[in-house]
Design a protein around this motif. Structure first.
Motif, PDB file in Angstrom:
ATOM      1  N   LEU A 168       0.982   1.162  -6.645  1.00 44.64           N
ATOM      2  CA  LEU A 168       0.701   1.409  -5.222  1.00 44.64           C
ATOM      3  C   LEU A 168       1.317   0.299  -4.387  1.00 44.64           C
ATOM      4  O   LEU A 168       1.060  -0.891  -4.635  1.00 44.64           O
ATOM      5  CB  LEU A 168      -0.822   1.437  -5.001  1.00 44.64           C
ATOM      6  CG  LEU A 168      -1.304   1.538  -3.546  1.00 44.64           C
ATOM      7  CD1 LEU A 168      -0.927   2.884  -2.930  1.00 44.64           C
ATOM      8  CD2 LEU A 168      -2.820   1.335  -3.460  1.00 44.64           C
ATOM      9  N   THR A 169       2.117   0.669  -3.406  1.00 41.85           N
ATOM     10  CA  THR A 169       2.564  -0.313  -2.411  1.00 41.85           C
ATOM     11  C   THR A 169       1.796  -0.041  -1.117  1.00 41.85           C
ATOM     12  O   THR A 169       1.389   1.088  -0.854  1.00 41.85           O
ATOM     13  CB  THR A 169       4.076  -0.205  -2.124  1.00 41.85           C
ATOM     14  OG1 THR A 169       4.334   1.028  -1.426  1.00 41.85           O
ATOM     15  CG2 THR A 169       4.911  -0.245  -3.405  1.00 41.85           C
ATOM     16  N   GLY A 170       1.565  -1.085  -0.346  1.00 50.20           N
ATOM     17  CA  GLY A 170       0.853  -0.900   0.934  1.00 50.20           C
ATOM     18  C   GLY A 170      -0.652  -0.882   0.786  1.00 50.20           C
ATOM     19  O   GLY A 170      -1.355  -0.372   1.659  1.00 50.20           O
ATOM     20  N   ALA A 171      -1.170  -1.465  -0.303  1.00 50.14           N
ATOM     21  CA  ALA A 171      -2.624  -1.434  -0.546  1.00 50.14           C
ATOM     22  C   ALA A 171      -3.403  -2.196   0.524  1.00 50.14           C
ATOM     23  O   ALA A 171      -4.579  -1.930   0.728  1.00 50.14           O
ATOM     24  CB  ALA A 171      -2.933  -2.030  -1.921  1.00 50.14           C
ATOM     25  N   THR A 172      -2.754  -3.147   1.195  1.00 45.79           N
ATOM     26  CA  THR A 172      -3.477  -3.928   2.208  1.00 45.79           C
ATOM     27  C   THR A 172      -3.431  -3.260   3.580  1.00 45.79           C
ATOM     28  O   THR A 172      -3.961  -3.799   4.555  1.00 45.79           O
ATOM     29  CB  THR A 172      -2.886  -5.355   2.320  1.00 45.79           C
ATOM     30  OG1 THR A 172      -1.466  -5.231   2.528  1.00 45.79           O
ATOM     31  CG2 THR A 172      -3.146  -6.154   1.061  1.00 45.79           C
ATOM     32  N   GLY A 173      -2.792  -2.090   3.671  1.00 45.63           N
ATOM     33  CA  GLY A 173      -2.696  -1.378   4.948  1.00 45.63           C
ATOM     34  C   GLY A 173      -3.808  -0.354   5.109  1.00 45.63           C
ATOM     35  O   GLY A 173      -4.673  -0.186   4.245  1.00 45.63           O
ATOM     36  N   LEU A 174      -3.768   0.358   6.230  1.00 45.02           N
ATOM     37  CA  LEU A 174      -4.829   1.329   6.547  1.00 45.02           C
ATOM     38  C   LEU A 174      -4.933   2.431   5.490  1.00 45.02           C
ATOM     39  O   LEU A 174      -6.007   2.661   4.912  1.00 45.02           O
ATOM     40  CB  LEU A 174      -4.548   1.962   7.932  1.00 45.02           C
ATOM     41  CG  LEU A 174      -5.309   3.255   8.235  1.00 45.02           C
ATOM     42  CD1 LEU A 174      -6.818   3.044   8.243  1.00 45.02           C
ATOM     43  CD2 LEU A 174      -4.855   3.842   9.570  1.00 45.02           C
ATOM     44  N   ILE A 175      -3.820   3.120   5.228  1.00 40.80           N
ATOM     45  CA  ILE A 175      -3.906   4.265   4.308  1.00 40.80           C
ATOM     46  C   ILE A 175      -4.065   3.768   2.871  1.00 40.80           C
ATOM     47  O   ILE A 175      -4.798   4.362   2.069  1.00 40.80           O
ATOM     48  CB  ILE A 175      -2.678   5.187   4.475  1.00 40.80           C
ATOM     49  CG1 ILE A 175      -2.608   5.701   5.923  1.00 40.80           C
ATOM     50  CG2 ILE A 175      -2.756   6.365   3.509  1.00 40.80           C
ATOM     51  CD1 ILE A 175      -1.381   6.524   6.264  1.00 40.80           C
ATOM     52  N   GLY A 176      -3.409   2.647   2.541  1.00 42.03           N
ATOM     53  CA  GLY A 176      -3.573   2.073   1.198  1.00 42.03           C
ATOM     54  C   GLY A 176      -5.029   1.730   0.927  1.00 42.03           C
ATOM     55  O   GLY A 176      -5.557   2.002  -0.158  1.00 42.03           O
ATOM     56  N   GLY A 177      -5.701   1.151   1.917  1.00 45.79           N
ATOM     57  CA  GLY A 177      -7.119   0.831   1.764  1.00 45.79           C
ATOM     58  C   GLY A 177      -7.935   2.097   1.559  1.00 45.79           C
ATOM     59  O   GLY A 177      -8.849   2.144   0.721  1.00 45.79           O
ATOM     60  N   ALA A 178      -7.594   3.142   2.317  1.00 49.06           N
ATOM     61  CA  ALA A 178      -8.331   4.410   2.188  1.00 49.06           C
ATOM     62  C   ALA A 178      -8.108   5.023   0.803  1.00 49.06           C
ATOM     63  O   ALA A 178      -9.020   5.614   0.217  1.00 49.06           O
ATOM     64  CB  ALA A 178      -7.884   5.376   3.287  1.00 49.06           C
ATOM     65  N   VAL A 179      -6.895   4.860   0.276  1.00 49.36           N
ATOM     66  CA  VAL A 179      -6.606   5.372  -1.073  1.00 49.36           C
ATOM     67  C   VAL A 179      -7.472   4.650  -2.104  1.00 49.36           C
ATOM     68  O   VAL A 179      -8.154   5.283  -2.920  1.00 49.36           O
ATOM     69  CB  VAL A 179      -5.104   5.210  -1.412  1.00 49.36           C
ATOM     70  CG1 VAL A 179      -4.849   5.387  -2.912  1.00 49.36           C
ATOM     71  CG2 VAL A 179      -4.258   6.209  -0.611  1.00 49.36           C
TER      72      VAL A 179
END
Ligand SMILES: NC(=O)c1ccc[n+]([C@@H]2O[C@H](COP(=O)([O-])OP(=O)(O)OC[C@H]3O[C@@H](n4cnc5c(N)ncnc54)[C@H](OP(=O)(O)O)[C@@H]3O)[C@@H](O)[C@H]2O)c1
Length: 391
Positions: free
Chosen positions: A6-17
């Protein structure tokens, strides 16, 4: 057993994932590529994002369930970390989402994604590379009902550099990586969370609230916005990632014709959640011609003292340019695939408003998107930077 990068885990959608998938105990390993100095710092960054979805203790516990690989996806092709080798799936969310970054945004989103795709070529067990683009690559002159296959299009007239980079990325992935199992998901406009409201992020929610406070719209009340909540996007992305057979390699993640919201319904939802005079009369204005009127009204409602509010006025103008487009993104592919439709904005707007703070404070949460003005930005940038597609 699935091993998902997973890339972008610290972002909005990454957090939601991560909030959606962790604690499932289904044997899946989530490997997060995070910008950080070391694994513990990366874990804390993820815990910080998860704490917007749950209590701090649970966030820490969930963050302990992921594998952290410190790194930058734009250099992934030079990252020989063996933990990346045996990934079975890639969910590529990371992007520079700022609107006015220009070359920097292109380098990150386009060049960076190709670097990640090159790294994915060296993953022998890879089953799917889910690239997250944006439905807004259709640009400003798209028909009001946008289909997946009509874009990317060379003639698209982009409003911001960010969508140029996203359009070009899709083209380059198709051209240079025909053998990679790429699927593209294009969310429309992500606002709030259907059950947690504004807690995970107030991004873009503040725009709706600002429009409501200003009582000004740059379009007819019958025109539509295509808005979806972050939790539904996260669920749908995970389902798209894991479904063994898909009919297509490209999907809108959107409200579509049945789930879109007219501005009249947005206004009615505000009136229901925060009653005023029962009417909530809005003034329609012309974004280009009535700049002074918008500025005057903004000063009356929010004040124009300080750089934060001036940046908010510029951002409001830029978002109004998108609001006026009246775009709906078809979601028939997604529904035909058996996925659930998105909750409608009027249904979950009350929960977003219930835990919202001040509008200006909510904008401050979004400010990174608007801080960098490129050197060659034209004077009209406040109305949205109109660019020719380089794609
Ligand atoms: N939100 C929307 O309305 C929307 C709509 C359509 C499409 N999308 C797409 O959905 C995806 C996720 O959006 P979002 O709203 O969750 O974005 P976001 O909150 O801005 O998060 C961006 C993420 O990308 C990471 N990132 C950026 N550059 C990186 C790099 N060089 N190396 C590693 N990580 C990097 C950030 O990490 P740091 O924390 O280290 O900065 C952060 O985790 C994006 O691709 C976006 O284009 C979003």
């Amino acid at each position: 057993m699935a091993r998902i990068l997973l890339t972008g885990a610290t972002g909005l959608i990454g957090g939601a994932v991560l909030h959606h998938v962790l604690d499932r105990d289904d044997g899946t390993t989530w490997v997060c590529l995070v910008r950080c100095a070391n694994v513990e710092q990366g874990r804390q960054r993820i815990a910080q994002r998860l704490a917007r979805f749950t209590d701090a203790f649970t966030a820490q516990r969930l963050a302990r369930q992921v594998e952290i690989v410190p790194g930058d996806f734009t250099c992934a092709d030079r990252d020989m970390d063996p933990r990346l080798d045996n990934c079975t799936h890639v969910l590529h969310l990371a992007a520079d989402t700022s609107w006015w970054g220009d070359e920097r945004v292109y380098r990150t989103n386009h060049d960076g994604t190709l670097a990640l795709a090159r790294r994915a070529q060296a993953m022998p067990s890879l089953q799917r590379f889910l690239h997250v683009g944006t439905a807004m690559i259709c640009g400003a002159d798209a028909p009001s009902l946008v289909t997946e296959t009509a874009y990317p299009a060379a003639e698209a007239r982009h409003i911001v550099a960010y969508t140029v980079s996203k359009a070009a990325t899709e083209l380059s992935l198709a051209e240079h990586f025909p053998d990679l199992p790429v699927v593209v998901a294009r969310p429309s406009i992500v606002v709030g969370h259907a059950s947690l409201g504004a807690a995970p992020s107030s991004s873009i929610l503040w725009v709706l609230r600002a429009a409501d406070a200003l009582r000004m719209l740059p379009c007819a009340p019958e025109s539509h916005v295509d808005i979806v909540p972050a939790d539904w996007v996260a669920r749908t992305l995970v389902d798209l990632l894991m479904k063994p057979d898909l009919k297509h390699s490209l999907y809108h993640l959107s409200a579509g014709e049945h789930g879109r919201t007219s501005w009249a319904d947005v206004i009615a939802a505000f009136e229901k959640a925060e009653p005023s005079d029962g009417v909530r009369r809005f003034r329609r204005f012309d974004l280009a011609r009535d700049r002074a009127a918008l500025r005057k009204r903004f000063a009356e409602v929010f004040g124009l003292d300080g750089s934060l509010k001036q940046a908010m006025l510029r951002a409001t103008r830029a978002y109004y340019a998108f609001c006026a487009l009246d775009l709906t993104f078809t979601n028939t592919r997604l529904l035909d695939e058996g996925f659930a439709p998105a909750p409608s904005l009027p249904d979950y707007l009350p929960v977003c408003l219930a835990n919202s703070g001040e509008i200006v404070e909510q904008f401050a949460d979004d400010i990174e998107m608007f801080t960098t003005l490129p050197a060659r930005v034209p004077a009209s940038a406040e109305d949205g930077l109109v660019m020719a597609a380089t794609a």
